[in-house]
Each structure stands twice: as structure tokens, then as C-alpha cells.
Design a protein around this motif. Structure first.
Motif, PDB file in Angstrom:
ATOM      1  N   THR A 113       0.884  -1.267   0.015  1.00 33.40           N
ATOM      2  CA  THR A 113      -0.028  -0.028  -0.102  1.00 33.40           C
ATOM      3  C   THR A 113       0.886   1.215  -0.061  1.00 33.40           C
ATOM      4  N   GLY A 114       0.382   2.194  -0.471  1.00 37.66           N
ATOM      5  CA  GLY A 114       0.980   3.807  -0.090  1.00 37.66           C
ATOM      6  C   GLY A 114       1.334   3.977   1.183  1.00 37.66           C
ATOM      7  N   ARG A 115       0.432   3.718   2.095  1.00 34.59           N
ATOM      8  CA  ARG A 115       0.794   3.975   3.341  1.00 34.59           C
ATOM      9  C   ARG A 115       2.254   3.113   3.813  1.00 34.59           C
ATOM     10  N   GLU A 116       2.164   1.821   3.531  1.00 34.81           N
ATOM     11  CA  GLU A 116       3.330   0.936   3.826  1.00 34.81           C
ATOM     12  C   GLU A 116       4.617   1.422   3.153  1.00 34.81           C
ATOM     13  N   LEU A 117       4.408   2.075   2.141  1.00 36.13           N
ATOM     14  CA  LEU A 117       5.587   2.455   1.243  1.00 36.13           C
ATOM     15  C   LEU A 117       5.866   3.849   1.886  1.00 36.13           C
ATOM     16  N   LEU A 118       5.010   4.611   2.421  1.00 35.08           N
ATOM     17  CA  LEU A 118       5.459   5.825   2.886  1.00 35.08           C
ATOM     18  C   LEU A 118       6.310   5.502   4.429  1.00 35.08           C
ATOM     19  N   ALA A 119       5.883   4.451   5.002  1.00 37.83           N
ATOM     20  CA  ALA A 119       6.353   4.228   6.063  1.00 37.83           C
ATOM     21  C   ALA A 119       7.869   3.675   6.054  1.00 37.83           C
ATOM     22  N   ARG A 120       7.978   2.786   4.921  1.00 36.49           N
ATOM     23  CA  ARG A 120       9.226   2.417   4.800  1.00 36.49           C
ATOM     24  C   ARG A 120      10.328   3.724   4.250  1.00 36.49           C
ATOM     25  N   LEU A 121       9.733   4.545   3.333  1.00 38.60           N
ATOM     26  CA  LEU A 121      10.822   5.647   3.159  1.00 38.60           C
ATOM     27  C   LEU A 121      11.077   6.615   4.183  1.00 38.60           C
ATOM     28  N   THR A 122       9.984   7.103   5.013  1.00 39.55           N
ATOM     29  CA  THR A 122      10.262   7.584   6.351  1.00 39.55           C
ATOM     30  C   THR A 122      11.243   6.888   7.213  1.00 39.55           C
ATOM     31  N   GLY A 123      11.296   5.746   6.886  1.00 45.57           N
ATOM     32  CA  GLY A 123      12.377   4.821   7.931  1.00 45.57           C
ATOM     33  C   GLY A 123      13.759   5.007   7.356  1.00 45.57           C
ATOM     34  N   LEU A 124      13.849   5.688   6.265  1.00 42.93           N
ATOM     35  CA  LEU A 124      15.253   5.745   5.758  1.00 42.93           C
ATOM     36  C   LEU A 124      16.043   6.994   6.262  1.00 42.93           C
ATOM     37  N   PRO A 125      17.246   6.926   6.706  1.00 41.93           N
ATOM     38  CA  PRO A 125      17.916   8.067   7.275  1.00 41.93           C
ATOM     39  C   PRO A 125      17.866   9.058   6.337  1.00 41.93           C
ATOM     40  N   GLY A 126      17.614  10.309   6.912  1.00 46.45           N
ATOM     41  CA  GLY A 126      17.482  11.523   6.016  1.00 46.45           C
ATOM     42  C   GLY A 126      16.255  11.931   5.223  1.00 46.45           C
ATOM     43  N   PHE A 127      15.449  11.059   5.365  1.00 46.85           N
ATOM     44  CA  PHE A 127      14.252  11.130   4.719  1.00 46.85           C
ATOM     45  C   PHE A 127      12.795  11.504   5.845  1.00 46.85           C
ATOM     46  N   GLY A 128      12.466  12.621   5.998  1.00 51.83           N
ATOM     47  CA  GLY A 128      11.516  13.214   6.812  1.00 51.83           C
ATOM     48  C   GLY A 128      10.178  12.657   5.872  1.00 51.83           C
ATOM     49  N   LYS A 129       9.048  13.225   6.557  1.00 54.91           N
ATOM     50  CA  LYS A 129       7.763  13.032   5.938  1.00 54.91           C
ATOM     51  C   LYS A 129       7.796  13.695   4.440  1.00 54.91           C
ATOM     52  N   GLN A 130       7.929  14.979   4.452  1.00 57.00           N
ATOM     53  CA  GLN A 130       7.816  15.805   3.130  1.00 57.00           C
ATOM     54  C   GLN A 130       8.720  14.968   2.212  1.00 57.00           C
ATOM     55  N   LYS A 131      10.168  14.845   2.521  1.00 57.75           N
ATOM     56  CA  LYS A 131      10.954  14.227   1.388  1.00 57.75           C
ATOM     57  C   LYS A 131      10.461  12.915   0.960  1.00 57.75           C
ATOM     58  N   SER A 132       9.985  12.182   1.985  1.00 60.32           N
ATOM     59  CA  SER A 132       9.523  10.888   1.619  1.00 60.32           C
ATOM     60  C   SER A 132       8.021  10.901   0.915  1.00 60.32           C
ATOM     61  N   GLN A 133       7.296  11.913   0.917  1.00 58.91           N
ATOM     62  CA  GLN A 133       5.979  12.070   0.253  1.00 58.91           C
ATOM     63  C   GLN A 133       6.316  12.283  -1.274  1.00 58.91           C
ATOM     64  N   ILE A 134       7.546  13.329  -1.313  1.00 55.67           N
ATOM     65  CA  ILE A 134       7.870  13.771  -2.780  1.00 55.67           C
ATOM     66  C   ILE A 134       8.453  12.709  -3.497  1.00 55.67           C
ATOM     67  N   PHE A 135       9.264  11.570  -2.811  1.00 55.74           N
ATOM     68  CA  PHE A 135       9.834  10.499  -3.319  1.00 55.74           C
ATOM     69  C   PHE A 135       8.948   9.699  -3.851  1.00 55.74           C
ATOM     70  N   LEU A 136       7.837   9.422  -2.940  1.00 59.16           N
ATOM     71  CA  LEU A 136       6.789   8.384  -3.216  1.00 59.16           C
ATOM     72  C   LEU A 136       5.978   8.842  -4.274  1.00 59.16           C
ATOM     73  N   ALA A 137       5.715  10.399  -4.643  1.00 60.10           N
ATOM     74  CA  ALA A 137       5.124  10.921  -5.820  1.00 60.10           C
ATOM     75  C   ALA A 137       5.709  10.682  -7.056  1.00 60.10           C
ATOM     76  N   LEU A 138       7.275  10.655  -6.863  1.00 60.42           N
ATOM     77  CA  LEU A 138       8.145  10.602  -7.881  1.00 60.42           C
ATOM     78  C   LEU A 138       7.994   9.101  -8.440  1.00 60.42           C
ATOM     79  N   LEU A 139       8.160   8.265  -7.489  1.00 62.11           N
ATOM     80  CA  LEU A 139       7.846   6.764  -7.964  1.00 62.11           C
ATOM     81  C   LEU A 139       6.351   6.446  -8.592  1.00 62.11           C
TER      82      LEU A 139
END
Length: 195
Positions: A113-139
Motif C-alpha cells: 500500500t501507499g501507506r506501507e511505502l511511505l512508512a518504509r521511506l520515512t524509515g530511511l536516514p535523512g528522509f523526513g515526511k515531506q521528502k518521503s512524500q515527494i519521493f513516493l510521488a516521483l515513484l
């Protein structure tokens, strides 16, 4: 499906971003406090300095921190803050090695799901919520990674037809539109502070 990203606005750098999940992640990590094109050219610059045709999470994770920082600091520097960003790139790669065996694409490959993917991205070092949402949108918008609910998880960055972020840049014209949106948002925020 072959995808062509145009985030660095430089053919060789964009070619690497288009074929390398790790390069795309590193470019997104570097995308702060410098022009977007500079940030997304960074992975290509790093790969050239490592005398490689791609980034390798295992190699970067294991690199001597001082040597890696020196590599990013060579002229022209990979970032305005090459030392601190070298540390962040290494932390990202170490996390990918520890949690995904160094395979950046595994972060999103099987996300249900998108929520699961967002959680994975925000778990990455240096990826806050906004950066994670932008990268999710890029994907979702450009790389065809569209788990259920991805637009909702990406927030406003997932909106169709928007020009808010790197997720919406497909060439020089869209870059101009995203820049205009960001400048207007800054103006509005400043006016709100002053008002």
C-alpha cells in the motif's frame, strides 16, 4: 518499461537516475539547500569519482568516512555541505545494506500500500515526511510504482497535474513551472509571517 528522468537536466546524470534506484534515492537525499539539478547530478558525480558506472550501497557503506567525505568535497563539490552530506549518504547506504541487502529498489518493490511505502521511506536516514512524500510521488508519477493508495499517501505531491516538486519535473518547461510554484509558496509564507 524504460523510464527517462529529467531531474538533473544533464543527459549522463539523468540516464543514471533513470536506471539506478540507489542513484534516485541518493539524489533525493541530496535535494536540500542546493538547486535541484545540482542535487540530482550528485549521484553521477559520485559514481564517476568512484570510477564506477553505478552506485553500490555495499561499497559506499563500507568506505572510510574521511575518504568518502573528501571524495564529495573535491571541486566541484557534490553539495554545498559535502562533509555532512557524505555522512548522510553513507548512513543511507548502511541502512540499505542492513535492512535490504543493499538493494534500494527493495524499499518499494513489494510495498502493498501507499501507506506501507511511505512508512518504509520515512524509515530511511535523512528522509523526513515531506521528502518521503515527494519521493513516493516521483515513484508513482514517473516510475510506475503505484501501490494501492499511493496518491493519498503522497499527500498534495501526489495530485495529478500539479507542479509542486521534483515528482512533477519531466523537462525544462515543467522545471520552470515547479520553480514558479515554489517561489509563490515562499512569498505566501513570508506574507503570512509578516501579516
Amino acid at each position: 518499461m524504460t523510464v527517462s528522468l529529467h531531474l538533473a537536466q544533464q543527459p549522463d546524470a539523468d540516464e543514471l537516475l533513470s536506471r539506478s534506484p540507489l542513484a534516485a534515492l541518493v539524489g533525493m537525499l541530496l535535494d536540500q539547500q542546493v538547486p535541484m539539478e545540482w542535487a540530482f547530478t550528485g549521484p553521477y558525480t559520485i559514481s564517476r569519482r568512484l570510477d564506477a558506472d553505478d552506485l553500490d550501497a555495499h561499497r559506499i557503506a563500507a568506505a572510510d568516512p574521511e575518504e568518502f567525505a573528501a571524495l564529495l568535497s573535491e571541486k566541484p563539490a557534490v553539495h554545498r555541505y559535502p562533509g555532512s552530506m557524505a555522512k548522510r549518504v553513507q548512513q543511507l547506504c548502511q541502512y540499505l545494506v542492513e535492512h535490504y541487502d543493499g538493494d534500494a529498489e527493495a524499499v518499494w518493490r513489494d510495498a502493498g500500500t501507499g501507506r506501507e511505502l511511505l512508512a518504509r521511506l520515512t524509515g530511511l536516514p535523512g528522509f523526513g515526511k515531506q521528502k518521503s512524500q515527494i519521493f513516493l510521488a516521483l515513484l508513482g508519477k514517473q516510475l510506475g510504482v503505484r501501490p494501492t493508495g499511493w496518491r493519498e499517501a503522497a499527500g498534495a505531491y501526489g495530485e495529478q497535474g500539479s507542479f509542486r516538486s521534483v515528482a512533477d519535473i519531466t523537462g525544462p518547461e515543467s522545471l520552470v513551472r515547479v520553480r514558479a510554484f515554489k517561489q509563490e509558496a515562499k512569498r505566501a509564507a513570508k506574507a503570512a509571517q509578516e501579516g
